[in-house]
Structures are given as C-alpha cells and as structure tokens.
Design a protein around this motif. Structure first.
Motif: not given
Length: 807
Positions: A615-617, A628-635, A662-667
């Motif tokens: 998921s992304v936030s 941007v922060t990517l989070t990994c989830s699993s059972d 990821i800070t100061n994200i670029t293309s």
C-alpha cells in the motif's frame, strides 16, 4: 598365541597363522591375522619384530586402527591391558574382559635409540566377536570382503550387501561386486541370506565420517511390564531434517507400507513411547527409543532412520530385536520324585546379567546370579515358591506349589492397575491358608511411616489418609480362600502405591515382603505430534496417561466451540492440516467408572507468509518533490520478521523493513514496486504496485501572479478596444462639432447638467479620480509620468470632454 577364559566359555578361531609386515632389516611378524573371541574373555595377541644391528629398542607399544596411540594410554582400555616381553624380540598384548568395542585391528610399533629409528608397523591382527565382519583391504581402490566369525558351516552361502542402509546386491561371492574408492563417503554392511538380522557392523571406507547407524545392542530380552531403552548412535554428514524409530511389524498400519511411520504416532504404543534425548541430538547420536509398560506383543524389531536435505538412511538395514518375556518357576522333573529342582525361567536370556530373587511363603529368602534355587525341595512340602529379577521385584512369577495346589499362597487378580484420578478401584486377590485364618488385612508399604512399628503392617482402613474412602466389600463372605477385595473410592494421585494382602493362622503368617498389586493414579492429557505444527503436515493427537489404563476405555475427541465429536480412538489424526484448524482440542474417556475429560492442547498451525500486498501513503496523485511511504503487509505464523523492497527491472533490493519511504520523489522514481517477506516457514513475494510521479506543482503566489498578469492583459486589450472605439467616436464628434460650429452649434454640454455628470461617471477610470485628488502641476514631469503610467485610454476621452479643444 593363546586365549584364557574369564568366567565364560572360551572360543577362538585363527586364520593365516603368520603374517610378516616390514622391509629389509625392519619388520613385524604377527602370529595370526584374525582372532574370534567371546565377550568377557581374555585374549593374547603376539608378534616378533626385527631392526638393524647397532640399534637399541627404547620403547615398544601396541595401537589400534581407530587410534595410532599406545593402548596403555587409551581410557577405553584402562585397567584391562598389559604387555609381556620375552626373548628373541617377541612381544604380547593381553586384553581382559573383552567388550564389543574392542573389535578392531591391532598393530605393533617400537622406537630405537638411533635417529630415524622408529617403526610403526601396519595393523596386522583383527579381533572379532562371533558374527559377520566387513573387511576392507587395498590402496586407492578398496576391496570389501564379508567374513563370519567363526567360519560359516554352509559351503555355498548367499551374501547380501547394504549401502547406506539400503540393500543393493546379492551374490555367492563374499566380496563386494565392485572396488570402492578410498575417498568414498558411503557406508557398507553385509549379511548372509537367511540370517539378515545378523548383519555386520557398518564400515566407512574413508574413515569414521560416513553416514551410518550403529545399534548399541542387536538383541534385547526384558520383562513384561518393565521399560526398555533401545539405543543407537548415528552419523550424518549433512544437517538432519527429521528422524524417527519404527517397527516393520507395524507396517500394516502405515498409510504406505513402503514408508515407515513414527512409532510415537502408532495407537498401539500410545502414551508408552518417547525419545528422551530428542532435543540434544544433532548430526550424530546418541539417540534413544524408550518404551514403557512393555507387553508381550511389543516383541519386534526396531529400526532408526533419518533424513537430510540430500540423503535418507535406508529402511532395510536390520536394527535391534526386542523380546518381551515373563518369569516362571519351572519345577522338574515333571514325574514323581522325592525332591524337586526349581528354576526361574524366561523365554530368552535376560539382558544385563540379572540377579534372581527367591520367595518362600511370601518371604524373600535368597538372591543369586543363578536362575536355579539353591536347594532341592521335598515333593511333600506344603510351602509355596516364587521368583523375580532384582530391580523388577514387582514383576515376580506366579506362586507354585511343589506338591499340588494345597500350599499356602496369595494370588493377586491383577499385578498392575492404572486408573484416572477421581475414579474408584477394586484390588482383589485369592488366598489359601492350610489352617484356620485368624485375621487378614490390606496394607501399603508406602504408609509404613505412620505405623506404630515399621515392621508390623497396619490395616489400611485405619489410615487417616484413606478415611471414608476404603472398605472391604466381601469381608463377611470370605473363608479360607478368596476372593478378597480392597475398594478405594475418589482416587487421588498420592494413592499411587503398592498394595499387599496378608493373613494369619494359628501357626502361620503370610509374608509381608511378597510383591502385591501396583496401583497408579493418573491424569488424562493430550500429546501433540509433531510438537511444532506446520501447515500441510499430518498431525496426530494422542490421549495419554502415565500408564496404560485398565479396562480398555472408549476415547472420544472434541474441538473446543464445536459440540459434536470429531473422532474416536486413543489417537486422532489430522491430515494436511490448515491454518483454520488452529484450535484447542481435548479427549474424553468413558468406562465403567464414568466419564473423564482431558486437559486441552492448542494446535498452533504455523505457515509461511500468505498474500503479501503493498500500500502507498499518501494515496492519490504523486507529485514531484513530495514524500511517499510504501508499506508491506502479510498474514503469517509466526509473524513476518524479514522484509526486502524491490523495484521491477532492478535486481538489487532497494531497502529493508516493513515500510520503505522515498523523500523528494522525482519522475525517475516512477515504476513498479514489490516486497518480499519471510518467516521461519518460508517466503513470499507481493504483486507489484505501480507508482506514477507527475510534474512539479506551482506555488499559490506564482499562480496568483500568473492569473493577475492574464487579467491585466485582458483589461489592457479591452481598454485598447474601448479607446479605439472612443477615438473613432471622438473623431466623429469633432467632425460633427465643426459642422455644428459652422452651423452655430456647441458640442460641449453644460458641466452642471445631468448629462455631463452621467457621462463623466460612466467613462472615467479610477486613475482619473486619483489625478483629480492630487492635482499636480499639469506641466510637471511628475504629472506627465504619472499620467502616462496610470491613465487608461478612457482618460483621454474624459480629459477632452472636460477640457475641449477648439478646432
């Protein structure tokens, strides 16, 4: 070469009476190549040696193939080894109290006083115990030969060969079909068809590091009702993934008759089998199978097998044969004679040099290493006799009468009883007294600390610990012989003890030392196998007690929150277990004493990560320059403890941890991202998530300035248009004015008129009011500059109206 016996029958077989090992003036000559001896006996190994003249021998020693050190310094031989020297350079090694571990090759070495004067001969004498031995000879290519000690009487035997525990070949030749490389890491063994259970010890061609299983004892004979430890050592050159004991006799119960199943899961051994050193075993042994409460049907062969990641020890190699027996008093001769000979017999020779105990009329009278009673017994004797083995006194033989069935005796209905806490029990016996019985009672030696005299038993009905729970239900009906019953209700674990019956006559008292009935009071518990459960495994739940329950109860299995029974039987198996099977389980037993519920056991089904996702936030549009922060989830069970982040098309991981920021994200950061997760049970990779980064977002101030510029441009364009129209109108007015002047008319309205005011208010710009309020000098630079900078095109029209130009 000679042999001396030490309390055992002596047997020795010699082959190749002379073997010379050496070169030139150095050498050792052995009296024989191999010797076959009996356990416990004494052996003498002899040799002669030579060395060049001018040397003097300073030390001599014997060594083994297993270790090239002086056997006098080997702790395994301590106190059992002596040397003897005589003339003509003859030397003898004497080993007493021979053990099976002494079975190896022996060599002789010596050292002289000159430089380089050390000679260590090759091992030249093989010491063997009766049975098969595998001999390894040769250099780079080894020859394997199967020999028997003593030599086989069968002139044409068929030899069977085993490689890593698997049967690989049958041949009429005692030699293995192919030479074996000295670097070979496999293990080998042999036997003869018809005697497969007597195979040779396993041999490693390259030393002691091949995979192998070595059983401590090939045959064991023990008493019914006792316990046994079947022991082996094993070596695995790879990490052991699993191991188990099994019995080929039980193959009819396996799901696949070719795949052995763990003896701990066999219902016939439920609650009686354990691996006491399971946690401590690693790449090599020891490893032990313990069976308690032995039954005659437990007589069988037991084998050990193990698996590694790339190797499985074969199942066909013979293991340890167990025989379960009972003790009986044999009276001979069977026909009438003035005296009888009594022998304490078993169906097999008991393991461990037993000591026999004899009882006469219930009293212990003798101990002996011999199974025979010390004295002949008169055929007219009214005494009764029984025997047992020391350490197992509660497993004594039935009582026998020499002259028939009219001797004094007590016979217990059951020698062992196992019941659950809270139930009731009847312990009964029959007895015969050849005189009038004056009194009788039940007692427990465990309670002797409460007796007034520790040598005089007291009636159990008077013991405060049993108050209100003990009675003799058939007391009024008893006569000279039974039955006679002791009833104990509301059983407690502390009631576990041995219970004896004794009686008195006018001239006789039945002995107190004679073993009685052993009662064990136990709890009901559930054992889970394997102890750690992984999804997809086969799991067995077993309803266990500390002893086999009496009276064959019925077992019923339940899953907690589920009311209906899941299964019946002492064991309940779940195949291909899933995570949804994680629950508490328990069993209930039902017998004539009632219904009893066990403790519960929780099955925690472990599994590798399932359905990992990213998921992304924050969510929504991702703009350049943002974070941007990517989070990994699993059972997973146990929980995931490792994370790795990847960007598709990039081989190396981007980051670790459950979240990736990821800070100061670029293309350039646009792309598909996924995570890999893992726990002790496995790993899994998520589906990729597309991250799209759009262009930079302009600031509010910049946007406002841009909008203002656009508006001003539009205003200027509109003003220009209005000015152009006004100019056209002005030119038309001037032309009209000239025409009017020519006609005597004026174009200027009265400044005080409504028309003038309305026209002025409609057309003047805000700049006009400003100019009017400050009234600068119309001829000054300020006026000109301000006028040119701020005035709108309408201003000129207004000025021309306020200050008309005369044409």
């Amino acid at each position: 070469m000679s042999l001396r016996s030490t309390g055992s029958v002596l047997m020795a077989f010699l082959w190749s009476l002379t073997v010379v090992l050496g070169q030139d003036d150095w050498g050792v000559t052995y009296s024989t190549q191999r010797i076959c001896v009996l356990k416990g006996s004494t052996v003498e190994l002899s040799c002669t040696y030579k060395y060049p003249s001018g040397h003097k021998v300073t030390s001599i020693f014997w060594f083994t193939e297993k270790d090239y050190v002086n056997v006098l310094d080997d702790p395994d031989y301590r106190g059992r080894v002596t040397y003897r020297s005589d003339e003509k350079n003859r030397h003898t090694l004497i080993i007493t109290d021979l053990r099976e571990t002494d079975s190896t090759k022996y060599g002789f070495g010596f050292i002289t006083d000159q430089p380089g004067g050390k000679w260590i001969g090759q091992t030249g004498v093989a010491l063997s115990f009766p049975g098969f031995q595998l001999e390894v000879t040769g250099g780079d290519k080894k020859t394997l030969t199967c020999r028997h000690c003593p030599p086989l009487s069968n002139p044409n035997p068929t030899y069977i060969w085993y490689k890593n525990g698997q049967q690989t070949d049958e041949s009429s030749s005692p030699q293995y079909k192919d030479p074996v490389s000295r670097n070979n890491g496999d293990s080998y063994s042999c036997s003869v068809k018809g005697h497969e259970d007597l195979h040779s010890p396993t041999v490693c061609v390259q030393g002691q590091d091949c995979s192998r299983v070595i059983y401590n004892q090939r045959r064991i004979c023990v008493l019914k009702g006792s316990s046994v430890n079947i022991f082996c050592t094993f070596v695995a050159n790879y990490y052991v993934t699993s191991s188990l004991w099994f019995s080929p006799k039980q193959s009819g119960r396996w799901r696949d008759k070719l795949i052995p199943e763990d003896l701990t899961t066999d219902p016939g051994y439920a609650g009686r089998v354990e691996y006491p050193d399971q946690e401590s075993s690693r790449y090599r042994g020891p490893f032990t199978l313990r069976i308690t409460g032995l039954r005659e049907e437990d007589s069988a062969e037991y084998r050990f097998t193990f698996k590694t990641y790339n190797f499985e020890w074969g199942h066909s190699l013979p293991g340890t044969t167990l025989t379960v027996t009972v003790v009986q008093v044999d009276v001979s001769p069977k026909e009438w004679s003035e005296s009888k000979k009594l022998t304490c017999r078993t169906t097999c020779p008991l393991t461990g040099n037993p000591t026999y105990i004899w009882y006469k009329n219930g009293q212990q009278i003798d101990e002996s290493s011999s199974p025979q009673y010390k004295d002949p017994v008169s055929s007219n004797s009214v005494d009764s006799y029984s025997c047992s083995v020391k350490g197992h006194e509660d497993l004594h033989s039935p009582t026998v009468c020499v002259r028939g069935q009219f001797c004094n005796r007590v016979i217990y209905t059951k020698r062992r009883i196992c019941l659950l806490k809270g139930s009731s029990v009847d312990i009964s016996c029959t007895y015969v007294g050849n005189h009038t019985v004056t009194s009788s009672l039940w007692f427990s030696p465990k309670q002797s600390g409460r007796w007034r005299d520790k040598l005089i038993p007291e009636d159990l009905t008077t013991d405060p610990g049993y108050a209100g729970r003990v009675e003799y239900p058939d007391q009024e009906s008893r006569r000279y012989r039974g039955p006679f019953t002791l009833r104990i209700t509301d059983l407690r674990e502390e009631d576990s003890a041995e219970y004896h019956f004794t009686f008195k006559t006018s001239n006789y008292e039945w002995g107190h030392s004679f073993p009685g009935t052993n009662l064990t009071v136990t709890d009901l518990q559930v054992k889970l196998s394997p102890a750690t459960v992984t999804e997809g495994q086969n799991v067995t739940l077993t309803c266990i007690t500390s002893c086999p329950l009496t009276d064959n109860p019925t077992y019923i299995w339940y899953k907690k929150t589920v009311t209906s029974p899941k299964a019946s039987g002492q064991s309940y198996s779940i195949t291909n277990i899933r995570s949804e099977d994680s629950r508490e389980y328990y069993c209930e037993i039902e017998n004539k004493y009632g219904r009893h519920k066990s403790t519960t056991v929780f099955i925690d089904v472990q599994y590798g990560p399932k359905n990992p996702s990213v998921s992304v936030s924050p969510s929504g549009e991702i703009l350049e320059g943002s974070s941007v922060t990517l989070t990994c989830s699993s059972d997973a069970n146990p929980p995931v403890y490792g994370y790795a982040w990847y960007k598709k098309t990039v081989t190396s991981p981007k980051a670790s941890g459950q979240s990736y920021s990821i800070t100061n994200i670029t293309s350039e950061d646009s792309g598909e991202y996924y995570c890999e997760v893992w726990n002790r049970r496995g790993s899994e990779t998520s589906s990729p998530l597309m991250v799209i980064v759009t262009g930079k977002q302009t600031s509010v101030l910049t946007a406002s300035v841009g909008i203002t510029v656009v508006v001003l441009v539009l205003i200027l364009c509109l003003s220009g248009f209005i000015w152009f129209r006004k100019k056209k109108a002005s030119e038309s007015t001037c032309s009209e004015k000239r025409d009017n002047e020519e006609n005597g008319q004026s174009v200027h309205p009265d400044p005080n008129s409504d028309m003038y005011t309305a026209l002025n208010m409609r057309n003047r710009s805000p700049e006009y009011d400003t100019l009017e309020s400050v009234h600068p000098d119309t001829n000054s630079d300020m006026y000109s500059s301000l006028n040119m900078k701020t005035r709108s095109p309408d201003y000129d029209t207004l000025v021309s109206m306020k200050h008309p130009v005369t044409h």
